[in-house]
Motif scaffolding. Sequence first.
Motif, PDB file in Angstrom:
ATOM      1  N   ILE A  67      -9.824   8.672   4.424  1.00  0.00           N
ATOM      2  CA  ILE A  67      -8.442   8.934   3.838  1.00  0.00           C
ATOM      3  C   ILE A  67      -8.039  10.271   4.468  1.00  0.00           C
ATOM      4  O   ILE A  67      -6.887  10.892   4.813  1.00  0.00           O
ATOM      5  CB  ILE A  67      -8.134   8.885   2.211  1.00  0.00           C
ATOM      6  CG1 ILE A  67      -8.513   7.581   1.944  1.00  0.00           C
ATOM      7  CG2 ILE A  67      -6.940   9.342   1.798  1.00  0.00           C
ATOM      8  CD1 ILE A  67      -7.706   6.522   2.366  1.00  0.00           C
ATOM      9  N   VAL A  91      -6.501   9.831  -4.352  1.00  0.00           N
ATOM     10  CA  VAL A  91      -6.071   8.509  -3.890  1.00  0.00           C
ATOM     11  C   VAL A  91      -7.442   7.472  -4.133  1.00  0.00           C
ATOM     12  O   VAL A  91      -6.951   6.133  -4.708  1.00  0.00           O
ATOM     13  CB  VAL A  91      -5.894   8.516  -2.350  1.00  0.00           C
ATOM     14  CG1 VAL A  91      -6.039   7.108  -1.623  1.00  0.00           C
ATOM     15  CG2 VAL A  91      -4.521   9.474  -1.936  1.00  0.00           C
ATOM     16  N   ILE A 104     -10.402   2.287   0.471  1.00  0.00           N
ATOM     17  CA  ILE A 104     -10.300   2.572  -0.876  1.00  0.00           C
ATOM     18  C   ILE A 104     -11.272   1.668  -1.867  1.00  0.00           C
ATOM     19  O   ILE A 104     -11.813   2.333  -2.661  1.00  0.00           O
ATOM     20  CB  ILE A 104      -8.963   2.327  -1.503  1.00  0.00           C
ATOM     21  CG1 ILE A 104      -7.805   3.278  -0.901  1.00  0.00           C
ATOM     22  CG2 ILE A 104      -8.626   2.330  -2.931  1.00  0.00           C
ATOM     23  CD1 ILE A 104      -6.448   3.252  -1.005  1.00  0.00           C
ATOM     24  N   VAL A 127       0.517   8.129  -6.247  1.00  0.00           N
ATOM     25  CA  VAL A 127      -0.404   9.172  -6.179  1.00  0.00           C
ATOM     26  C   VAL A 127       0.329  10.715  -6.286  1.00  0.00           C
ATOM     27  O   VAL A 127       0.894  10.878  -5.185  1.00  0.00           O
ATOM     28  CB  VAL A 127      -1.568   8.996  -5.196  1.00  0.00           C
ATOM     29  CG1 VAL A 127      -2.575  10.151  -5.342  1.00  0.00           C
ATOM     30  CG2 VAL A 127      -2.213   7.551  -5.300  1.00  0.00           C
ATOM     31  N   SER A 169       2.110   9.296   2.932  1.00  0.00           N
ATOM     32  CA  SER A 169       1.685   7.717   2.966  1.00  0.00           C
ATOM     33  C   SER A 169       1.640   7.119   4.376  1.00  0.00           C
ATOM     34  O   SER A 169       0.846   6.355   4.764  1.00  0.00           O
ATOM     35  CB  SER A 169       2.609   6.814   2.170  1.00  0.00           C
ATOM     36  OG  SER A 169       2.557   5.753   2.162  1.00  0.00           O
ATOM     37  N   TRP A 226       0.936  -1.243   0.182  1.00  0.00           N
ATOM     38  CA  TRP A 226       0.260  -0.062  -0.254  1.00  0.00           C
ATOM     39  C   TRP A 226       0.874   1.348   0.092  1.00  0.00           C
ATOM     40  O   TRP A 226       0.541   2.227  -0.544  1.00  0.00           O
ATOM     41  CB  TRP A 226      -0.848  -0.017   1.198  1.00  0.00           C
ATOM     42  CG  TRP A 226      -2.347  -0.495   0.903  1.00  0.00           C
ATOM     43  CD1 TRP A 226      -2.765  -1.573   1.665  1.00  0.00           C
ATOM     44  CD2 TRP A 226      -3.208  -0.333  -0.166  1.00  0.00           C
ATOM     45  NE1 TRP A 226      -3.896  -1.952   1.096  1.00  0.00           N
ATOM     46  CE2 TRP A 226      -4.548  -1.105  -0.088  1.00  0.00           C
ATOM     47  CE3 TRP A 226      -3.025   0.681  -1.144  1.00  0.00           C
ATOM     48  CZ2 TRP A 226      -5.412  -1.265  -0.806  1.00  0.00           C
ATOM     49  CZ3 TRP A 226      -4.275   0.470  -2.178  1.00  0.00           C
ATOM     50  CH2 TRP A 226      -5.260  -0.210  -1.946  1.00  0.00           C
ATOM     51  N   HIS A 227       1.903   1.388   0.714  1.00  0.00           N
ATOM     52  CA  HIS A 227       3.026   2.347   0.786  1.00  0.00           C
ATOM     53  C   HIS A 227       3.318   2.600  -0.562  1.00  0.00           C
ATOM     54  O   HIS A 227       3.335   3.948  -1.087  1.00  0.00           O
ATOM     55  CB  HIS A 227       4.121   2.118   1.687  1.00  0.00           C
ATOM     56  CG  HIS A 227       5.348   3.001   1.703  1.00  0.00           C
ATOM     57  ND1 HIS A 227       4.994   4.320   2.172  1.00  0.00           N
ATOM     58  CD2 HIS A 227       6.496   3.149   1.233  1.00  0.00           C
ATOM     59  CE1 HIS A 227       6.045   4.978   1.638  1.00  0.00           C
ATOM     60  NE2 HIS A 227       6.814   4.275   1.340  1.00  0.00           N
ATOM     61  N   LEU A 242       0.355   3.990  -2.646  1.00  0.00           N
ATOM     62  CA  LEU A 242       0.047   5.684  -2.384  1.00  0.00           C
ATOM     63  C   LEU A 242       1.273   6.423  -2.767  1.00  0.00           C
ATOM     64  O   LEU A 242       0.850   7.483  -3.296  1.00  0.00           O
ATOM     65  CB  LEU A 242      -0.074   5.450  -0.739  1.00  0.00           C
ATOM     66  CG  LEU A 242      -1.329   5.183  -0.108  1.00  0.00           C
ATOM     67  CD1 LEU A 242      -0.996   4.723   1.269  1.00  0.00           C
ATOM     68  CD2 LEU A 242      -2.362   5.912  -0.298  1.00  0.00           C
ATOM     69  N   VAL A 260      -6.905   0.659   4.941  1.00  0.00           N
ATOM     70  CA  VAL A 260      -6.603   1.744   3.636  1.00  0.00           C
ATOM     71  C   VAL A 260      -7.229   0.759   2.462  1.00  0.00           C
ATOM     72  O   VAL A 260      -7.951   1.477   1.908  1.00  0.00           O
ATOM     73  CB  VAL A 260      -5.196   1.548   3.464  1.00  0.00           C
ATOM     74  CG1 VAL A 260      -4.949   2.137   2.014  1.00  0.00           C
ATOM     75  CG2 VAL A 260      -4.543   2.696   4.488  1.00  0.00           C
ATOM     76  N   LEU A 290      -6.508   4.534  -7.019  1.00  0.00           N
ATOM     77  CA  LEU A 290      -6.248   3.293  -6.624  1.00  0.00           C
ATOM     78  C   LEU A 290      -7.353   2.345  -6.212  1.00  0.00           C
ATOM     79  O   LEU A 290      -7.317   1.164  -5.743  1.00  0.00           O
ATOM     80  CB  LEU A 290      -5.566   3.456  -5.071  1.00  0.00           C
ATOM     81  CG  LEU A 290      -4.073   4.337  -5.028  1.00  0.00           C
ATOM     82  CD1 LEU A 290      -3.669   4.397  -3.677  1.00  0.00           C
ATOM     83  CD2 LEU A 290      -3.163   3.660  -6.120  1.00  0.00           C
ATOM     84  N   ILE A 332      -1.317   8.162   6.444  1.00  0.00           N
ATOM     85  CA  ILE A 332      -2.529   7.298   6.065  1.00  0.00           C
ATOM     86  C   ILE A 332      -2.449   6.189   6.734  1.00  0.00           C
ATOM     87  O   ILE A 332      -3.528   5.691   7.236  1.00  0.00           O
ATOM     88  CB  ILE A 332      -2.580   7.289   4.262  1.00  0.00           C
ATOM     89  CG1 ILE A 332      -2.728   8.639   3.907  1.00  0.00           C
ATOM     90  CG2 ILE A 332      -3.822   6.540   4.011  1.00  0.00           C
ATOM     91  CD1 ILE A 332      -2.737   8.765   2.352  1.00  0.00           C
ATOM     92  N   ILE A 339       1.172  12.464  -3.024  1.00  0.00           N
ATOM     93  CA  ILE A 339       1.192  11.649  -1.857  1.00  0.00           C
ATOM     94  C   ILE A 339       2.862  11.480  -1.720  1.00  0.00           C
ATOM     95  O   ILE A 339       3.404  10.738  -2.590  1.00  0.00           O
ATOM     96  CB  ILE A 339       0.534  10.414  -2.047  1.00  0.00           C
ATOM     97  CG1 ILE A 339      -0.955  10.839  -1.863  1.00  0.00           C
ATOM     98  CG2 ILE A 339       1.175   9.658  -0.615  1.00  0.00           C
ATOM     99  CD1 ILE A 339      -1.302  11.314  -0.437  1.00  0.00           C
TER     100      ILE A 339
END
Length: 229
Positions: free
Chosen positions: A110, A124, A102, A78, A86, A71-72, A75, A98, A128, A89, A81
């Motif tokens: 978010i 985001v 999403i 984007v 990141s 996820w990092h 993120l 997350v 995503l 979040i 971000i």
Amino acid sequence: MIGKVAGRVDYRGEDHVLIDVRGVGYIVYCSDRTLAALPGPGAAVALYTDLLVREDLMQLFGFPTLVEKEWHRLLMSVQGIGAKASLAILGALGADGVSRAIALGDMAAIKAAKGVGPKTAQRVIIELKDKAPAVMAMAGSLGATLEAVPSTDEVIEEIAASRPVPAPAPPSRSQTSAVAQSEALSALGNLGYAPSEAASAVAQAAQDAPEADTSDLIRAALKLLAPKG
């Protein structure tokens, strides 16, 4: 690329931890949530890492699971971000949160992260949303590896051949839920539902009933996907 660091905690700062790996110290930046879960100085620890390299900077970022690391990475793709946003979040929601936010298009969740404005939160979600099903499936396929930081000496020392290997720990509630969600996603995909709509329905069903097993999630998701009216 440094993908994982395993050693002993030397000290914890406000936004990072120093891990001693056989005499070499690695400064690893983490989210508030990850830092809070780490053991104290001298304890064994292992984190999956992502290395950020720029002309004037090299930084390691640490994550308790491969899902959070993924996820990092997403993120960071984007616009608007960076690493700090990141981690904010992930620190506010966790990897599961997350995925759920999403998949459900929950911009407010978010936006609740420190330093993330409404426009960035919207980007985001938009950019995503189609990636959420794959990450949710990944969480299920990892199974027992989803447990976070190990706390035994095995992270830095080989287990002697004469030493009995401890039995694996039973799966946690989050692991069981991740597997159930992954299986439900697969079932809905086989029924012809688009990944994004299946992920949204499964995420909503899991949020409504955290203890639901695979069959319960499928039934609940199908009800959510059924035509209204």
